[in-house]
Design a protein around this motif. Structure first.
Motif, PDB file in Angstrom:
ATOM      1  N   TYR A 183       0.863  -1.174   0.000  1.00  0.00           N
ATOM      2  CA  TYR A 183       0.000   0.000   0.000  1.00  0.00           C
ATOM      3  C   TYR A 183       0.900   1.224   0.000  1.00  0.00           C
ATOM      4  CZ  TYR A 183      -2.998   3.697   1.724  1.00  0.00           C
ATOM      5  OH  TYR A 183      -3.655   4.896   1.865  1.00  0.00           O
ATOM      6  N   TRP A 184       0.740   2.081  -1.035  1.00  0.00           N
ATOM      7  CA  TRP A 184       1.684   3.190  -1.248  1.00  0.00           C
ATOM      8  C   TRP A 184       0.974   4.516  -1.002  1.00  0.00           C
ATOM      9  CZ3 TRP A 184       6.821   2.996  -2.013  1.00  0.00           C
ATOM     10  CH2 TRP A 184       7.474   4.161  -2.448  1.00  0.00           C
ATOM     11  N   ASP A 185       1.427   5.226   0.030  1.00  0.00           N
ATOM     12  CA  ASP A 185       0.943   6.581   0.307  1.00  0.00           C
ATOM     13  C   ASP A 185       2.109   7.539   0.410  1.00  0.00           C
ATOM     14  OD1 ASP A 185       2.095   5.661   2.595  1.00  0.00           O
ATOM     15  OD2 ASP A 185       0.403   6.110   3.925  1.00  0.00           O
ATOM     16  N   GLY A 186       3.168   7.254  -0.310  1.00  0.00           N
ATOM     17  CA  GLY A 186       4.436   7.984  -0.237  1.00  0.00           C
ATOM     18  C   GLY A 186       5.510   7.097   0.332  1.00  0.00           C
ATOM     19  N   ALA A 239       5.421   7.905  -9.577  1.00  0.00           N
ATOM     20  CA  ALA A 239       4.117   7.995 -10.243  1.00  0.00           C
ATOM     21  C   ALA A 239       4.237   8.566 -11.650  1.00  0.00           C
ATOM     22  CB  ALA A 239       3.158   8.841  -9.404  1.00  0.00           C
ATOM     23  N   SER A 240       5.310   9.331 -11.905  1.00  0.00           N
ATOM     24  CA  SER A 240       5.481   9.920 -13.238  1.00  0.00           C
ATOM     25  C   SER A 240       5.742   8.858 -14.308  1.00  0.00           C
ATOM     26  CB  SER A 240       6.636  10.932 -13.199  1.00  0.00           C
ATOM     27  OG  SER A 240       7.853  10.298 -12.815  1.00  0.00           O
ATOM     28  N   ARG A 241       6.162   7.652 -13.914  1.00  0.00           N
ATOM     29  CA  ARG A 241       6.402   6.564 -14.878  1.00  0.00           C
ATOM     30  C   ARG A 241       5.154   5.731 -15.164  1.00  0.00           C
ATOM     31  NH1 ARG A 241      10.895   3.802 -16.302  1.00  0.00           N
ATOM     32  NH2 ARG A 241       9.914   1.839 -15.657  1.00  0.00           N
ATOM     33  N   TRP A 242       4.162   5.881 -14.330  1.00  0.00           N
ATOM     34  CA  TRP A 242       3.000   5.006 -14.452  1.00  0.00           C
ATOM     35  C   TRP A 242       2.136   5.392 -15.654  1.00  0.00           C
ATOM     36  CZ3 TRP A 242       1.280   5.412  -8.616  1.00  0.00           C
ATOM     37  CH2 TRP A 242       2.291   4.850  -7.820  1.00  0.00           C
ATOM     38  N   TRP A 292      -4.388  10.383  -4.091  1.00  0.00           N
ATOM     39  CA  TRP A 292      -2.944  10.556  -3.928  1.00  0.00           C
ATOM     40  C   TRP A 292      -2.243  10.576  -5.286  1.00  0.00           C
ATOM     41  CZ3 TRP A 292       1.473   8.169  -5.357  1.00  0.00           C
ATOM     42  CH2 TRP A 292       2.653   8.531  -4.718  1.00  0.00           C
ATOM     43  N   TYR A 293      -2.666   9.679  -6.204  1.00  0.00           N
ATOM     44  CA  TYR A 293      -2.035   9.618  -7.525  1.00  0.00           C
ATOM     45  C   TYR A 293      -2.234  10.912  -8.302  1.00  0.00           C
ATOM     46  CZ  TYR A 293      -1.390   8.398 -12.441  1.00  0.00           C
ATOM     47  OH  TYR A 293      -0.989   8.403 -13.751  1.00  0.00           O
ATOM     48  N   GLU A 294      -3.445  11.490  -8.261  1.00  0.00           N
ATOM     49  CA  GLU A 294      -3.690  12.732  -8.996  1.00  0.00           C
ATOM     50  C   GLU A 294      -2.827  13.863  -8.472  1.00  0.00           C
ATOM     51  OE1 GLU A 294      -5.380  13.070 -11.662  1.00  0.00           O
ATOM     52  OE2 GLU A 294      -6.275  11.070 -11.711  1.00  0.00           O
ATOM     53  N   LYS A 295      -2.516  13.884  -7.175  1.00  0.00           N
ATOM     54  CA  LYS A 295      -1.678  14.944  -6.579  1.00  0.00           C
ATOM     55  C   LYS A 295      -0.206  14.743  -6.889  1.00  0.00           C
ATOM     56  CE  LYS A 295      -2.159  16.140  -2.379  1.00  0.00           C
ATOM     57  NZ  LYS A 295      -2.324  16.096  -0.914  1.00  0.00           N
ATOM     58  N   ASN A 296       0.241  13.487  -7.084  1.00  0.00           N
ATOM     59  CA  ASN A 296       1.677  13.217  -7.177  1.00  0.00           C
ATOM     60  C   ASN A 296       2.086  12.564  -8.503  1.00  0.00           C
ATOM     61  OD1 ASN A 296       2.667  13.698  -4.181  1.00  0.00           O
ATOM     62  ND2 ASN A 296       0.737  12.541  -4.053  1.00  0.00           N
ATOM     63  N   LYS A 297       1.251  12.596  -9.520  1.00  0.00           N
ATOM     64  CA  LYS A 297       1.594  11.893 -10.762  1.00  0.00           C
ATOM     65  C   LYS A 297       2.720  12.559 -11.548  1.00  0.00           C
ATOM     66  CE  LYS A 297      -2.215  14.026 -13.361  1.00  0.00           C
ATOM     67  NZ  LYS A 297      -3.426  13.720 -14.141  1.00  0.00           N
ATOM     68  N   HIS A 298       3.132  13.765 -11.143  1.00  0.00           N
ATOM     69  CA  HIS A 298       4.264  14.423 -11.808  1.00  0.00           C
ATOM     70  C   HIS A 298       5.584  14.112 -11.108  1.00  0.00           C
ATOM     71  CE1 HIS A 298       2.988  17.032  -8.528  1.00  0.00           C
ATOM     72  NE2 HIS A 298       4.198  17.602  -8.556  1.00  0.00           N
TER      73      HIS A 298
END
Length: 335
Positions: free
Chosen positions: A199-202, A315-318, A305-311
């Protein structure tokens, strides 16, 4: 020779045939002349019937003779009834005889058609010649010919020809194999599958859960939510639709199943999608020609969380998993 002069040119056979035809014509002329003479004599004698009169005409003439002179009404009616009954009987016999002749003619035609239909066989002429002498045996032969049991060469290759029995057997065998394959695939879907995820939250919170190979990603995330809910408040308040499963840098949509990934041996950006444990490629000798065999723990991420950190890495590779897209080599950093 009558009909031929001195200048006639022909074979002896032609001369014989001409003489025979002349004799036939002479005999026919004599017969016609005799009939004409009889007809003329019959016309000259009153009370005699003319040549060619039918039976009904003869009876009618006899009735006129018997009723000449004075007769009572009862005698006249009685004679008339007798004559009429004789005429009807004569007509009935004539009709029956005509029907019998027609039936015999039709039967003869059918026999000829049967023999003609089988004339391609070498013994068809023998059947024609012996039809009257051996009728029972001939009927049996014709029946066998009609069924097509004769005239086949067992040494000829016929596997390429249509065969309804063989096709039915092949269809039954295909159906049996199809059902067997479906049973085997259903058994595979029901096999247990142990999945290591994080479970990934950072930061990572690694867990292990057991599901079936036939379960979908959505069913897996529902089981994960139940497992994580006691520890993480944000998991308790979210829905399954807001959870993402990221495996080898690919976001796997909820409708895909683990069975589908395993059977298709799906590939991700950084490793295979059909291994769900965690292991590293350990080798004593580096060999660039052999692909590394590594499997990383899949990540369960909340969509918010993904929408906030996708850059931000990782998460940028996903990116979304596309079954039609092929990854030729695995990468860990960059695109």
């Amino acid at each position: 020779m009558s009909g031929m002069g001195d200048g006639y040119v022909g074979t002896a056979q032609d001369a014989v045939r001409i003489r025979r035809l002349e004799k036939q014509r002479e005999a026919e002329r004599r017969k016609i002349q005799e009939l004409k003479t009889k007809s003329a004599s019959a016309k000259g004698q009153p009370g005699l019937l003319q040549f060619g009169s039918s039976t009904s005409e003869i009876l009618e003439t006899a009735f006129k003779k018997e009723t000449v002179g004075l007769v009572t009404r009862e005698q006249y009616v009685e004679k008339r009834v007798n004559i009429q009954s004789k005429i009807e009987e004569e007509e009935k016999e004539k009709l029956q005889k005509q029907q019998q002749e027609e039936e015999e003619l039709q039967l003869e035609k059918r026999k000829k058609r049967k023999i003609k239909g089988n004339s391609r066989l070498s013994f068809a002429e023998d059947i024609d010649n012996d039809a009257e002498e051996e009728e029972p045996e001939d009927t049996e032969n014709l029946e066998r010919l009609r069924r097509g049991k004769l005239g086949k060469d067992p040494t000829v290759e016929t596997s390429f020809l249509p065969d309804s029995e063989r096709e039915a057997e092949e269809q039954a065998e295909r159906e049996r194999l199809r059902k067997q394959w479906l049973r085997e695939q259903e058994q595979i879907r029901n096999e247990p599958l142990e999945i290591t995820y994080s479970y990934w939250d950072g930061t990572g919170h690694r867990r292990v859960i057991q599901v079936r190979k036939g379960d979908s990603i959505g069913e897996f995330l529902r089981a994960v939510q139940q497992q994580l809910a006691p520890e993480f408040r944000e998991i308790r308040t979210t829905s399954v639709e807001n959870l993402l499963y990221v495996k080898e840098d690919l976001i796997i949509p909820h409708q895909h199943s683990f069975y589908e990934l395993i059977v298709n041996k799906a590939r991700g950006k950084s490793g295979p999608l059909f291994h769900f444990d965690v292991h590293e490629d350990v080798r004593t000798i580096a060999d660039a020609t052999i692909e590394k065999d590594e499997s990383h723990a899949g990540k369960v991420v909340e969509r918010h969380w993904y929408e906030k950190n996708k850059h931000i890495f990782p998460a940028s590779r996903w990116e979304i998993y596309d079954p039609t897209k092929k990854w030729e080599r695995y990468t860990i950093h960059g695109d």
